[in-house]
Design a protein around this motif. Sequence first.
Motif, PDB file in Angstrom:
ATOM      1  N   LEU A 149       0.831  -1.198   0.000  1.00 27.80           N
ATOM      2  CA  LEU A 149       0.000   0.000   0.000  1.00 27.80           C
ATOM      3  C   LEU A 149       0.874   1.260   0.000  1.00 27.80           C
ATOM      4  CD1 LEU A 149      -2.675  -1.094   2.628  1.00 27.80           C
ATOM      5  CD2 LEU A 149      -3.142  -0.638   0.217  1.00 27.80           C
ATOM      6  N   GLU A 150       1.906   1.262   0.832  1.00 29.63           N
ATOM      7  CA  GLU A 150       2.791   2.429   0.920  1.00 29.63           C
ATOM      8  C   GLU A 150       3.495   2.701  -0.400  1.00 29.63           C
ATOM      9  OE1 GLU A 150       5.414   1.675   4.156  1.00 29.63           O
ATOM     10  OE2 GLU A 150       3.852   1.912   5.691  1.00 29.63           O
ATOM     11  N   LEU A 155       3.951   6.007  -5.318  1.00 24.58           N
ATOM     12  CA  LEU A 155       3.977   6.075  -6.782  1.00 24.58           C
ATOM     13  C   LEU A 155       2.952   7.076  -7.302  1.00 24.58           C
ATOM     14  CD1 LEU A 155       4.348   2.272  -7.512  1.00 24.58           C
ATOM     15  CD2 LEU A 155       5.960   4.039  -8.273  1.00 24.58           C
ATOM     16  N   ALA A 156       1.742   7.050  -6.761  1.00 27.38           N
ATOM     17  CA  ALA A 156       0.703   7.971  -7.225  1.00 27.38           C
ATOM     18  C   ALA A 156       1.063   9.408  -6.873  1.00 27.38           C
ATOM     19  CB  ALA A 156      -0.648   7.592  -6.629  1.00 27.38           C
ATOM     20  N   ASN A 162      -2.989  14.909 -14.120  1.00 27.94           N
ATOM     21  CA  ASN A 162      -4.231  14.846 -13.340  1.00 27.94           C
ATOM     22  C   ASN A 162      -5.147  13.706 -13.761  1.00 27.94           C
ATOM     23  OD1 ASN A 162      -5.251  15.808 -15.745  1.00 27.94           O
ATOM     24  ND2 ASN A 162      -5.851  17.815 -14.947  1.00 27.94           N
ATOM     25  N   VAL A 163      -4.628  12.775 -14.574  1.00 26.84           N
ATOM     26  CA  VAL A 163      -5.359  11.568 -14.956  1.00 26.84           C
ATOM     27  C   VAL A 163      -4.430  10.377 -14.760  1.00 26.84           C
ATOM     28  CG1 VAL A 163      -6.578  10.322 -16.778  1.00 26.84           C
ATOM     29  CG2 VAL A 163      -6.700  12.821 -16.695  1.00 26.84           C
ATOM     30  N   LEU A 164      -4.887   9.374 -14.005  1.00 29.73           N
ATOM     31  CA  LEU A 164      -4.060   8.191 -13.776  1.00 29.73           C
ATOM     32  C   LEU A 164      -4.865   6.936 -14.067  1.00 29.73           C
ATOM     33  CD1 LEU A 164      -1.356   7.052 -12.889  1.00 29.73           C
ATOM     34  CD2 LEU A 164      -2.148   7.120 -10.515  1.00 29.73           C
ATOM     35  N   GLY A 241      -3.330   1.202  -2.868  1.00 29.10           N
ATOM     36  CA  GLY A 241      -2.652   2.378  -2.329  1.00 29.10           C
ATOM     37  C   GLY A 241      -2.566   3.509  -3.329  1.00 29.10           C
ATOM     38  N   ALA A 242      -2.224   3.171  -4.578  1.00 33.63           N
ATOM     39  CA  ALA A 242      -2.100   4.204  -5.607  1.00 33.63           C
ATOM     40  C   ALA A 242      -3.442   4.861  -5.901  1.00 33.63           C
ATOM     41  CB  ALA A 242      -1.518   3.598  -6.882  1.00 33.63           C
ATOM     42  N   MET A 243      -4.512   4.078  -5.911  1.00 31.85           N
ATOM     43  CA  MET A 243      -5.842   4.644  -6.149  1.00 31.85           C
ATOM     44  C   MET A 243      -6.230   5.627  -5.056  1.00 31.85           C
ATOM     45  SD  MET A 243      -7.900   1.240  -7.371  1.00 31.85           S
ATOM     46  CE  MET A 243      -7.658   0.519  -8.999  1.00 31.85           C
TER      47      MET A 243
END
Length: 343
Positions: A149-150, A155-156, A162-164, A241-243
Amino acid sequence: MPLPQIASIANPDLAAKLYAAINNKTKPLGSLGELESLAARLGLIQQTVQPQLHAPALIVFAGDHGIVAENVSAYPQSVTWQMVENFLAQGAAINVFARQNGMALQIVDAGVNHDFGVRDGLIDCKIGPGTHNFAQQPAMSAEQCGTALEHGIALARATAGNVLGFGEMGIGNTTSAAAIMHQLTGIPVASCVGAGTGLDAAGVMHKQAVIERAVAHHANAASPLDVLATFGGYEIAMMVGAMLAAAERRMVLLIDGFIVTSALLVAARLQPAILDYCVFSHCSNEQGHRQMLAALDAKPLLQLGLRLGEGTGCALALPLLHAAVNFLSQMATFESAQVSEKN
């Protein structure tokens, strides 16, 4: 590391302004269909009546799964690392579609059972050489899940734009996704399990039986993080985590298919407001995805019969996001074009 906190995008005043702008364009009311609601959602995410897309990116998370020891995949585990090599060589479908649509692509080793060494274009976040076989024991420890998760959060937070979009690669990960789906929604395992990379009917039945035994064995896994650690993959946990971090930054989250949506299901159980930030690129041909989307009250943009993963649906849907922001910013109004409105 505390989990990111996500605020709702609800803003009635801004929503009214967005729909007033949309309805004043030179078109019959509602005639751009889902593009209109998409434009409004993008505006609410970005808190503006003139949303823009900046430096869209996609991260493909790769990881292996111990559950493949139960013969639940039509392909051997070695395909995971071989496909990572294909990504790095720019030879996979996601490379083609991301390049075509101007989407920056990152490849992350979340836990592949292979030593890549130091490689240009590969982000090393390896938690371990694949998860444990969750038919026998939890896929990962709580500590390993927390580390994944970390890594995803970091990464995010480090990603520009502004779009992933989110993609994945991992032989066996449809089995993990189906188990997560069942455990968090209560939908019968038989309705969650599909062919994955190409199992025949007997293979699907075997896969179902493996999952049913595993969920019975881990019946006490109930909280979102317990379910993730027990049945997930390192790549799925890293996506969670990234979300969460991307939504905290008010990025637009482009959601791909079955496995990515299972990660979102976990994230949404942790932070329900994350769904405000999601654009669901497509409905996968993998059985269970349609029901998982329904459980999230999600409406996908595309219905192409895709079941490849890699984030391909995200890259294919990106032009529709461009269309939504472009009609809102560039299309004439009835007044500016001197076009008569409806009587």
